[in-house]
Scaffold this motif. Structure first.
Motif, PDB file in Angstrom:
ATOM      1  N   GLU A  10     139.262  35.337  22.870  1.00  0.00           N
ATOM      2  CA  GLU A  10     138.180  35.314  23.854  1.00  0.00           C
ATOM      3  C   GLU A  10     137.381  36.606  23.821  1.00  0.00           C
ATOM      4  O   GLU A  10     136.144  36.590  23.900  1.00  0.00           O
ATOM      5  N   ILE A  11     138.055  37.721  23.680  1.00  0.00           N
ATOM      6  CA  ILE A  11     137.373  39.022  23.639  1.00  0.00           C
ATOM      7  C   ILE A  11     136.501  39.123  22.392  1.00  0.00           C
ATOM      8  O   ILE A  11     135.356  39.587  22.447  1.00  0.00           O
ATOM      9  N   VAL A  12     137.009  38.651  21.276  1.00  0.00           N
ATOM     10  CA  VAL A  12     136.225  38.665  20.040  1.00  0.00           C
ATOM     11  C   VAL A  12     135.005  37.751  20.188  1.00  0.00           C
ATOM     12  O   VAL A  12     133.891  38.114  19.779  1.00  0.00           O
ATOM     13  N   ALA A  13     135.197  36.578  20.782  1.00  0.00           N
ATOM     14  CA  ALA A  13     134.083  35.650  20.966  1.00  0.00           C
ATOM     15  C   ALA A  13     133.025  36.248  21.894  1.00  0.00           C
ATOM     16  O   ALA A  13     131.823  36.117  21.643  1.00  0.00           O
ATOM     17  N   LEU A  14     133.455  36.919  22.955  1.00  0.00           N
ATOM     18  CA  LEU A  14     132.505  37.574  23.857  1.00  0.00           C
ATOM     19  C   LEU A  14     131.744  38.685  23.154  1.00  0.00           C
ATOM     20  O   LEU A  14     130.535  38.848  23.344  1.00  0.00           O
ATOM     21  N   ALA A  15     132.441  39.460  22.341  1.00  0.00           N
ATOM     22  CA  ALA A  15     131.778  40.541  21.606  1.00  0.00           C
ATOM     23  C   ALA A  15     130.736  39.971  20.645  1.00  0.00           C
ATOM     24  O   ALA A  15     129.621  40.510  20.528  1.00  0.00           O
ATOM     25  N   THR A  17     129.152  37.121  20.983  1.00  0.00           N
ATOM     26  CA  THR A  17     128.059  36.578  21.793  1.00  0.00           C
ATOM     27  C   THR A  17     127.117  37.688  22.236  1.00  0.00           C
ATOM     28  O   THR A  17     125.886  37.546  22.158  1.00  0.00           O
ATOM     29  N   ILE A  18     127.670  38.783  22.706  1.00  0.00           N
ATOM     30  CA  ILE A  18     126.847  39.918  23.134  1.00  0.00           C
ATOM     31  C   ILE A  18     126.051  40.466  21.959  1.00  0.00           C
ATOM     32  O   ILE A  18     124.865  40.800  22.096  1.00  0.00           O
ATOM     33  N   LYS A  19     126.667  40.519  20.789  1.00  0.00           N
ATOM     34  CA  LYS A  19     125.986  41.006  19.583  1.00  0.00           C
ATOM     35  C   LYS A  19     124.803  40.104  19.239  1.00  0.00           C
ATOM     36  O   LYS A  19     123.711  40.587  18.922  1.00  0.00           O
ATOM     37  N   VAL A  20     124.993  38.778  19.334  1.00  0.00           N
ATOM     38  CA  VAL A  20     123.910  37.838  19.023  1.00  0.00           C
ATOM     39  C   VAL A  20     122.788  37.960  20.043  1.00  0.00           C
ATOM     40  O   VAL A  20     121.607  37.956  19.695  1.00  0.00           O
ATOM     41  N   LEU A  21     123.149  38.095  21.311  1.00  0.00           N
ATOM     42  CA  LEU A  21     122.129  38.180  22.349  1.00  0.00           C
ATOM     43  C   LEU A  21     121.330  39.483  22.282  1.00  0.00           C
ATOM     44  O   LEU A  21     120.165  39.520  22.659  1.00  0.00           O
ATOM     45  N   ASN A  22     121.946  40.543  21.830  1.00  0.00           N
ATOM     46  CA  ASN A  22     121.257  41.821  21.732  1.00  0.00           C
ATOM     47  C   ASN A  22     120.462  41.962  20.430  1.00  0.00           C
ATOM     48  O   ASN A  22     119.750  42.947  20.247  1.00  0.00           O
ATOM     49  N   ASP A  23     120.550  40.997  19.559  1.00  0.00           N
ATOM     50  CA  ASP A  23     119.862  41.028  18.278  1.00  0.00           C
ATOM     51  C   ASP A  23     118.348  40.890  18.478  1.00  0.00           C
ATOM     52  O   ASP A  23     117.871  40.307  19.444  1.00  0.00           O
ATOM     53  N   ASP A  24     117.571  41.433  17.562  1.00  0.00           N
ATOM     54  CA  ASP A  24     116.115  41.376  17.638  1.00  0.00           C
ATOM     55  C   ASP A  24     115.594  39.949  17.512  1.00  0.00           C
ATOM     56  O   ASP A  24     114.578  39.587  18.116  1.00  0.00           O
ATOM     57  N   ASP A  25     116.276  39.119  16.733  1.00  0.00           N
ATOM     58  CA  ASP A  25     115.847  37.725  16.584  1.00  0.00           C
ATOM     59  C   ASP A  25     115.932  36.992  17.923  1.00  0.00           C
ATOM     60  O   ASP A  25     115.060  36.192  18.266  1.00  0.00           O
ATOM     61  N   ALA A  26     116.979  37.266  18.692  1.00  0.00           N
ATOM     62  CA  ALA A  26     117.126  36.641  20.007  1.00  0.00           C
ATOM     63  C   ALA A  26     116.009  37.106  20.938  1.00  0.00           C
ATOM     64  O   ALA A  26     115.484  36.321  21.733  1.00  0.00           O
ATOM     65  N   LEU A  27     115.646  38.384  20.845  1.00  0.00           N
ATOM     66  CA  LEU A  27     114.567  38.912  21.672  1.00  0.00           C
ATOM     67  C   LEU A  27     113.237  38.234  21.335  1.00  0.00           C
ATOM     68  O   LEU A  27     112.478  37.856  22.218  1.00  0.00           O
ATOM     69  N   GLU A  28     112.962  38.051  20.056  1.00  0.00           N
ATOM     70  CA  GLU A  28     111.734  37.381  19.632  1.00  0.00           C
ATOM     71  C   GLU A  28     111.698  35.930  20.119  1.00  0.00           C
ATOM     72  O   GLU A  28     110.672  35.451  20.592  1.00  0.00           O
ATOM     73  N   LEU A  29     112.832  35.253  19.991  1.00  0.00           N
ATOM     74  CA  LEU A  29     112.912  33.875  20.458  1.00  0.00           C
ATOM     75  C   LEU A  29     112.696  33.806  21.968  1.00  0.00           C
ATOM     76  O   LEU A  29     112.001  32.932  22.474  1.00  0.00           O
TER      77      LEU A  29
END
Length: 116
Positions: A10-15, A17-29
């Motif tokens: 669960e901790i790895v999955a949360l990490a 998820t946070i990494k994907v959300l903080n990515d520049d591609d997510a910000l652009e989307l």
């Protein structure tokens, strides 16, 4: 042991998820999904008298299309009610609420009164 493995996953999955959300591609989307400054909502406000006038005009149109036997009296009655000064029942509702409160108080007083 099993719970520790599950917790670690669960901790790895949360990490991740946070990494994907903080990515520049997510910000652009995210920026693409938000409306631009040119697209905005306009707040509209209509007064009660304006709404009554609009409803009265619609009723006049409906009345013109109906013959006397087709329920024209109903349209006239609704139009008359709209033109009346006291359309709301606020005063009556207030009086009923006060009456209910008084009756509840009297009932509790009666319940607490000793029988003779």
């Amino acid at each position: 042991e099993e719970e520790k493995k599950m917790r670690a996953q669960e901790i790895v999955a949360l990490a991740d998820t946070i990494k994907v959300l903080n990515d520049d591609d997510a910000l652009e989307l995210f920026k693409k999904t938000l409306p631009s400054s040119s697209a905005s909502f306009v707040q509209m406000q209509a007064s009660t008298s304006a709404l009554r006038a609009q409803a009265d005009a619609m009723l006049a149109q409906a009345r013109a299309q109906l013959s006397p036997g087709q329920g024209r009296q109903r349209v006239d009655f609704i139009s008359l009610a709209l033109r009346g000064r006291k359309v709301g029942f606020e005063k009556i509702i207030t009086l009923i609420d006060e009456l209910v409160a008084t009756l509840k108080k009297e009932q509790t007083d009666d319940d607490h009164k000793k029988e003779y």
